[in-house]
Design an enzyme around this catalytic site. Structure first.
Site: not given
Ligand code: GLY
Length: 358
Positions: A117, A139, A181, A224, A234, A238, A242, A245, A249, A262
């Site tokens: 956990r 993330k 990025e 960031k 998010e 945040r 994206n 993305h 994706h 990626h």
């Molecule tokens: N890679 C996008 C984020 O970390 O929100």
């Protein structure tokens, strides 16, 4: 020289240390941060021989080398990691160190989030993409065949050590992918970085000074960190991260995570977002050209001409940014981005077809 950037988190603030030699000084750094030595190092079969084995031997730590690549960012790899930890008696008081690119930090971070956990972990990103994006912000997660990063948790590390010396062993393709990025971050918050990305590609790792690499990584991390400090989970701002993305994706999933790194898929996604931004009246023709040019300057990447645009865009339907009103896209404007733009799948298909024509 090193740069220390503090990242705010609801689960405990943590530091990102950017600079050369961080891995060699791991013990000293952990001591300075009042953190215990991790019990286990997890890396992949590429980074293990380069960095992981030496460190594990020097510190007398357990080492797990996982198969690399986006196709291995799976439940199965998380299970293997957790069972390895269990077999080695890692308990709740212990922690793990993930050394590798975004795939390793995402997967090991997610294993750490769920094992017993939740245990503490430390991220040591060794790719540019890992340093400027994946390792910072908490993330973690893995892919499903249906879509990218569809299972995961917000589970920040206790510390991020971005040892910029490790970039010296990074293949040029990985460096280019990471710079996608950086272009994204530049568009969101600091256009001066937009010129640095192609410059870094032209010069290559060896010709750019260690200080310049450190500055590039530190600036991207700062952008960031500032965003996630405001919106860690998010709910709003945040989402800006994206940019590029949604289509990126979909391209990764549609090619079974085998074709693109990626960052390469994000580079295509940035172009798709630029076209959409212009179509939606959010971005001028000059702005579209600027973003697409920045993306193209990242150099060669696997093509998309042979892909079925409809099949690719069907993956957009399961994007995490889906809500009752459809898919919320992040689209570029001339001075930043807008969040939550609605784009019909039919329009996404048209845009991908436009992109396929070159
Ligand atoms: N890679 C996008 C984020 O970390 O929100």
């Amino acid at each position: 020289m090193t740069a220390n950037l503090d990242v705010k988190s609801g689960r405990g603030d943590y530091r990102t240390i950017v600079g050369p030699g961080g891995l060699e000084r791991l013990g000293e750094i952990l001591n300075g941060e009042n953190l215990a030595l991790p019990r286990s190092i997890v890396t992949d079969t590429t980074v293990g021989p380069l960095h992981g084995r030496k460190l594990a031997a020097a510190l007398g730590l357990d080492l797990l080398e996982l198969p690399g690549g986006e196709t291995n960012k799976t439940w199965a790899t998380v299970e293997r990691t957790c069972r390895h930890w269990l077999g080695n008696g890692l308990d709740r008081g212990g922690s793990a160190l993930a050394i590798g690119g975004g795939i390793i930090t995402d997967t090991v971070g997610f294993a750490a989030a769920t094992y017993l956990r939740g245990i503490a972990w430390i991220a040591a990103p060794t790719t540019l993409l890992g340093m400027v994006d994946a390792a910072v912000g908490g993330k973690t997660g893995v892919n499903l065949p249906e879509g990218k990063n569809l299972v995961g948790a917000f589970w920040p590390p206790r510390l991020v050590i971005a040892d910029t010396n490790t970039l010296s062993t990074l293949p040029a393709r990985e460096l280019r992918a990471g710079l996608a990025e950086v272009v994204k971050a530049a568009w969101i918050n600091d256009r001066s970085l937009l010129d640095l990305a192609p410059e870094a590609i032209e010069m290559g790792y060896d010709s750019m000074s260690p200080q310049a690499w450190e500055a590039l990584v530190a600036r991207s991390v700062a952008i960031k960190a500032e965003v996630v400090a405001e919106d860690e989970r998010e709910a709003g701002r945040r989402k800006a991260l994206n940019l590029g993305h949604t289509m990126g994706h979909a391209l990764e999933a549609a090619t079974r995570y085998e074709r693109f790194l990626h960052g390469e898929a994000v580079a295509w996604g940035l172009e798709a977002a630029a076209i959409l931004g212009r179509r939606h009246g959010l971005l001028s023709a000059d702005g579209e050209k600027e973003l697409r040019t920045a993306s193209r300057k990242l150099g060669e990447r696997p093509g998309i001409a042979d892909l079925d645009a409809g099949a690719v865009c069907s993956y957009i339907a399961v994007d995490k940014k889906r809500d009752a009103d459809g898919i919320a896209w992040v689209l570029p404007t001339d001075d930043g981005v807008v969040l939550d733009q609605r784009v019909e799948t039919a329009e996404a298909v048209e845009v991908l077809r436009e992109l396929q024509k070159g």
